[in-house]
Design a protein around this motif. Structure first.
Motif, PDB file in Angstrom:
ATOM      1  N   GLN A   1       0.806  -1.225   0.000  1.00 32.85           N
ATOM      2  CA  GLN A   1       0.000   0.000   0.000  1.00 32.85           C
ATOM      3  C   GLN A   1       0.837   1.273   0.000  1.00 32.85           C
ATOM      4  N   ILE A   2       2.135   1.181   0.275  1.00 30.94           N
ATOM      5  CA  ILE A   2       2.968   2.395   0.278  1.00 30.94           C
ATOM      6  C   ILE A   2       3.768   2.548  -1.019  1.00 30.94           C
ATOM      7  N   LEU A   3       3.550   1.650  -1.974  1.00 34.67           N
ATOM      8  CA  LEU A   3       4.264   1.709  -3.240  1.00 34.67           C
ATOM      9  C   LEU A   3       3.456   2.463  -4.291  1.00 34.67           C
TER      10      LEU A   3
ATOM     11  N   ILE B   1      13.779  -1.814   2.849  1.00 31.30           N
ATOM     12  CA  ILE B   1      13.154  -2.278   1.615  1.00 31.30           C
ATOM     13  C   ILE B   1      13.791  -1.538   0.445  1.00 31.30           C
ATOM     14  N   PHE B   2      14.418  -2.294  -0.448  1.00 28.25           N
ATOM     15  CA  PHE B   2      15.022  -1.735  -1.647  1.00 28.25           C
ATOM     16  C   PHE B   2      14.052  -1.947  -2.795  1.00 28.25           C
TER      17      PHE B   2
ATOM     18  N   HIS C   1      10.580   6.001   6.293  1.00 27.30           N
ATOM     19  CA  HIS C   1      11.480   6.962   5.638  1.00 27.30           C
ATOM     20  C   HIS C   1      11.564   6.526   4.186  1.00 27.30           C
ATOM     21  N   SER C   2      11.135   7.376   3.296  1.00 25.20           N
ATOM     22  CA  SER C   2      11.204   7.102   1.873  1.00 25.20           C
ATOM     23  C   SER C   2      12.351   7.925   1.298  1.00 25.20           C
TER      24      SER C   2
ATOM     25  N   SER D   1      18.783  11.003  -4.047  1.00 32.63           N
ATOM     26  CA  SER D   1      18.962  12.010  -2.994  1.00 32.63           C
ATOM     27  C   SER D   1      19.984  11.600  -1.932  1.00 32.63           C
ATOM     28  N   ILE D   2      20.490  10.367  -2.002  1.00 34.23           N
ATOM     29  CA  ILE D   2      21.531   9.938  -1.066  1.00 34.23           C
ATOM     30  C   ILE D   2      22.853  10.462  -1.603  1.00 34.23           C
ATOM     31  N   SER D   3      23.397  11.475  -0.924  1.00 37.39           N
ATOM     32  CA  SER D   3      24.647  12.074  -1.401  1.00 37.39           C
ATOM     33  C   SER D   3      25.846  11.194  -1.074  1.00 37.39           C
TER      34      SER D   3
END
Length: 125
Positions: free
Chosen positions: A25-27, A45-46, A67-68, A73-75
């Motif tokens: 439900q969060i996808l 979850i990848f 946390h999405s 955005s991962i520097s």
């Protein structure tokens, strides 16, 4: 053995069908879960689009924080392995829009190298 791994704090890969059922439900519509790891009650979850960090809170675990994090955005991230006196390993994710990293702590028995390898594969695509 998976039950004992969870109790001891070991990250273990989770059956993707179960993860899809619980977190589908969060996808977004065309998003696919590709790998998932469980650490006691928390999940990593990848998906093909982002990293979802699931943090079950409270005694019952009913309250959940998600946390999405889009991979773009991962520097950068850092991994601190466990030592002889410091028994925990730590993963810090640095998000481009924040100066404060997201920190996750792992038991010494967790294969932090496997988690960082999977993370690297998604970030460096």
């Amino acid at each position: 053995m998976a039950l004992f791994d969870g109790i001891l704090g070991n990250a273990s890969q989770v059956d993707l069908a179960e993860v899809r059922k619980e977190y589908g439900q969060i996808l977004i519509l065309d998003e696919k879960i590709e790998r998932a790891y469980k650490l006691v009650r928390d999940m990593f979850i990848f998906t093909d689009k982002r990293l979802i960090l699931v943090d079950k809170q409270g005694m019952t675990g009913k309250k959940t924080e998600y946390h999405s994090v889009p991979y773009k955005s991962i520097s950068h991230y850092s991994v601190e392995t466990a030592g002889h006196l410091d028994l925990d390993a730590e993963l810090c994710l640095y998000i481009s829009s924040s100066t404060i990293p997201i920190k996750k702590t792992f038991n010494k028995n967790v294969n932090i190298y496997e988690v960082q390898l999977v993370l690297s594969q998604y970030i460096l695509k």
